[in-house]
Design an enzyme around this catalytic site. Structure first.
Site, PDB file in Angstrom:
ATOM      1  N   LYS A  92      11.064   4.167  -4.439  1.00 15.96           N
ATOM      2  CA  LYS A  92       9.703   4.533  -4.017  1.00 15.96           C
ATOM      3  C   LYS A  92       9.229   5.845  -4.652  1.00 15.96           C
ATOM      4  O   LYS A  92       8.051   6.015  -4.960  1.00 15.96           O
ATOM      5  CB  LYS A  92       9.649   4.651  -2.485  1.00 15.96           C
ATOM      6  CG  LYS A  92       9.833   3.317  -1.781  1.00 15.96           C
ATOM      7  CD  LYS A  92      10.058   3.467  -0.279  1.00 15.96           C
ATOM      8  CE  LYS A  92      10.251   2.092   0.358  1.00 15.96           C
ATOM      9  NZ  LYS A  92      10.766   2.148   1.728  1.00 15.96           N
ATOM     10  N   TYR A 148       7.528  -5.130  -5.453  1.00 14.48           N
ATOM     11  CA  TYR A 148       8.218  -4.216  -4.538  1.00 14.48           C
ATOM     12  C   TYR A 148       9.672  -4.664  -4.331  1.00 14.48           C
ATOM     13  O   TYR A 148      10.602  -3.859  -4.395  1.00 14.48           O
ATOM     14  CB  TYR A 148       7.464  -4.149  -3.197  1.00 14.48           C
ATOM     15  CG  TYR A 148       8.221  -3.379  -2.144  1.00 14.48           C
ATOM     16  CD1 TYR A 148       8.302  -1.987  -2.204  1.00 14.48           C
ATOM     17  CD2 TYR A 148       8.895  -4.033  -1.114  1.00 14.48           C
ATOM     18  CE1 TYR A 148       9.029  -1.269  -1.258  1.00 14.48           C
ATOM     19  CE2 TYR A 148       9.622  -3.326  -0.167  1.00 14.48           C
ATOM     20  CZ  TYR A 148       9.683  -1.952  -0.250  1.00 14.48           C
ATOM     21  OH  TYR A 148      10.411  -1.246   0.675  1.00 14.48           O
ATOM     22  N   TYR A 179      13.592   8.991   5.802  1.00  9.22           N
ATOM     23  CA  TYR A 179      13.274   8.160   6.975  1.00  9.22           C
ATOM     24  C   TYR A 179      12.833   9.080   8.127  1.00  9.22           C
ATOM     25  O   TYR A 179      12.256  10.142   7.870  1.00  9.22           O
ATOM     26  CB  TYR A 179      14.474   7.279   7.355  1.00  9.22           C
ATOM     27  CG  TYR A 179      14.933   6.358   6.246  1.00  9.22           C
ATOM     28  CD1 TYR A 179      14.070   5.446   5.669  1.00  9.22           C
ATOM     29  CD2 TYR A 179      16.236   6.392   5.771  1.00  9.22           C
ATOM     30  CE1 TYR A 179      14.486   4.591   4.661  1.00  9.22           C
ATOM     31  CE2 TYR A 179      16.665   5.541   4.767  1.00  9.22           C
ATOM     32  CZ  TYR A 179      15.779   4.650   4.215  1.00  9.22           C
ATOM     33  OH  TYR A 179      16.192   3.813   3.214  1.00  9.22           O
ATOM     34  N   SER A 203      15.186   1.865  -1.383  1.00  7.40           N
ATOM     35  CA  SER A 203      14.033   2.743  -1.124  1.00  7.40           C
ATOM     36  C   SER A 203      13.912   3.938  -2.067  1.00  7.40           C
ATOM     37  O   SER A 203      12.851   4.553  -2.130  1.00  7.40           O
ATOM     38  CB  SER A 203      14.124   3.294   0.294  1.00  7.40           C
ATOM     39  OG  SER A 203      13.340   2.524   1.143  1.00  7.40           O
ATOM     40  N   VAL A 261      18.731   2.171   1.797  1.00  5.91           N
ATOM     41  CA  VAL A 261      19.645   1.440   2.689  1.00  5.91           C
ATOM     42  C   VAL A 261      20.955   1.013   2.042  1.00  5.91           C
ATOM     43  O   VAL A 261      21.880   0.623   2.742  1.00  5.91           O
ATOM     44  CB  VAL A 261      19.022   0.164   3.298  1.00  5.91           C
ATOM     45  CG1 VAL A 261      18.172   0.451   4.486  1.00  5.91           C
ATOM     46  CG2 VAL A 261      18.306  -0.659   2.278  1.00  5.91           C
TER      47      VAL A 261
HETATM   48  N1  GLU Z   1      14.262  -3.461   0.465  1.00  6.85           N
HETATM   49  C1  GLU Z   1      14.222  -2.681   1.644  1.00  6.85           C
HETATM   50  C2  GLU Z   1      13.002  -3.003   2.457  1.00  6.85           C
HETATM   51  O1  GLU Z   1      11.905  -2.885   1.991  1.00  6.85           O
HETATM   52  C3  GLU Z   1      14.293  -1.216   1.308  1.00  6.85           C
HETATM   53  C4  GLU Z   1      14.727  -0.527   2.507  1.00  6.85           C
HETATM   54  C5  GLU Z   1      15.215   0.879   2.251  1.00  6.85           C
HETATM   55  O2  GLU Z   1      16.007   1.180   1.360  1.00  6.85           O
HETATM   56  O3  GLU Z   1      14.773   1.699   3.062  1.00  6.85           O
HETATM   57  O4  GLU Z   1      13.090  -3.380   3.577  1.00  6.85           O
END
Ligand code: GLU
Length: 318
Positions: A66, A189, A241, A63, A259
């Site tokens: 992003k 993504y 989060y 994540s 994550v």
């Molecule tokens: N590849 C993960 C997803 O999209 C990323 C999750 C994350 O790092 O929050 O579910």
């Protein structure tokens, strides 16, 4: 600044025995991580590094990507155009929540949760999927300062298990929130989440944002300075989060976690810091990472709104 190095080593010793939390387990590649991995890295604006532990261990960025893809979309579209497509409202919901996606909202809430991130990735300009991936990787390379690669097995796992992300993309398509081919947006993504980085790389990336978009190690511009404010603003309000509010309240600096156990934080005009430790709490944030940042924030007065603090700039004169 020998004291900074010493302090990081002290924190490493203090928290390395902490085995609270769990490894992410939704794909085998993350479940196979070593629970003992632990690294702390700080890169200052004059390009110096202080670090300890497993700072060269490679892991997938997840994540944290992003943040940088949002910066790229800002460059491709500009603030106002992008705001029409992806909002900047914190949700207080988990990263993979579907709750806020409804017909009336017209756009996903913010680019740090999955729905908004997938929509943002879908906007990345390019002639075809390969061109978009190359642009995205070149962008990340400017932040890291060296070549970056997609971990193919993580990408394949993300792609084959990503039903929830696929469902979000379909819902957004149904609501007219995105209009790009969604399988391409999802592939890109999943690829961006599967880029391999180290804890040291993340600290350089954070330092680049702290330095108004110029990588302090290579002196290369990674993103236009006019976009850094927007990137840091969404990191500050939405980056951790459904712990983002408490993080902002306690640490007072923009940050993003993933994550795989990374947390990257930006101390504006001062330093970039990253912690890597894959044991996660119930929000999905690295347990040791939170502890390290709490201690660092207190020691060095990071909180942007603590106006009573004297600031240590981590420059040689400090
Ligand atoms: N590849 C993960 C997803 O999209 C990323 C999750 C994350 O790092 O929050 O579910």
């Amino acid at each position: 600044m020998a004291q900074v190095q010493e302090f990081l080593e002290q924190l490493y010793q203090e928290f390395k025995g902490n085995s609270e939390g769990r490894l992410a387990s939704y794909i085998p590649e993350l479940a196979r991580a070593n629970a003992d991995w632990f690294g702390i890295s700080m890169v200052t604006l004059d390009g110096r590094t202080y670090e300890v532990g497993d700072v060269a261990q490679k892991f997938t960025i997840q994540s944290i990507s992003k943040v940088f893809v949002y910066g790229m979309a800002l460059e491709d579209y500009g603030r106002e155009q992008l705001l029409k497509k992806v909002g900047v409202e914190p949700t207080g919901d988990p990263f993979n929540s579907l709750i806020r996606l409804d017909e009336d909202s017209k756009r996903p809430e913010n680019p740090m949760v999955n729905a908004g991130a997938i929509a943002t990735t879908g906007l990345i300009a390019g002639h075809d999927p390969a061109d978009r991936l190359n642009r995205l990787l070149s962008m990340l390379q400017r932040y890291v300062g060296s070549e970056v690669f997609v971990d193919v097995s993580t990408f394949m796992s993300e792609k084959s298990t990503g039903h929830r992300n696929r469902a979000m993309a379909h819902l957004m398509l149904n609501f007219g929130m995105i209009d790009q081919p969604i399988e391409e947006a999802l592939d890109l993504y999943f690829q961006q989440c599967s880029v391999l980085v180290t804890c040291h790389d993340l600290a350089v990336m954070a330092a680049t944002l702290a330095n108004q978009g110029v990588n302090p190690v290579t002196s290369t511009r990674a993103v236009g300075s006019e976009h850094v404010r927007d990137i840091l603003s969404v990191m500050y309000t939405c980056g951790m989060y459904n712990f983002a509010g408490e993080w902002a309240f306690r640490m007072g600096i923009p940050a993003k976690s993933g994550v795989s156990g990374g947390i990257l934080a930006v101390v504006p005009n001062r330093a970039g810091i990253a912690v890597f430790s894959p044991l996660l709490d119930s929000h999905g944030n690295s347990v040791r990472g939170l502890k390290v940042f709490e201690a660092l924030s207190k020691q060095y007065g990071f909180h942007l709104f603590d106006l009573s603090l004297g600031r240590c700039n981590f420059a040689s004169r400090d």
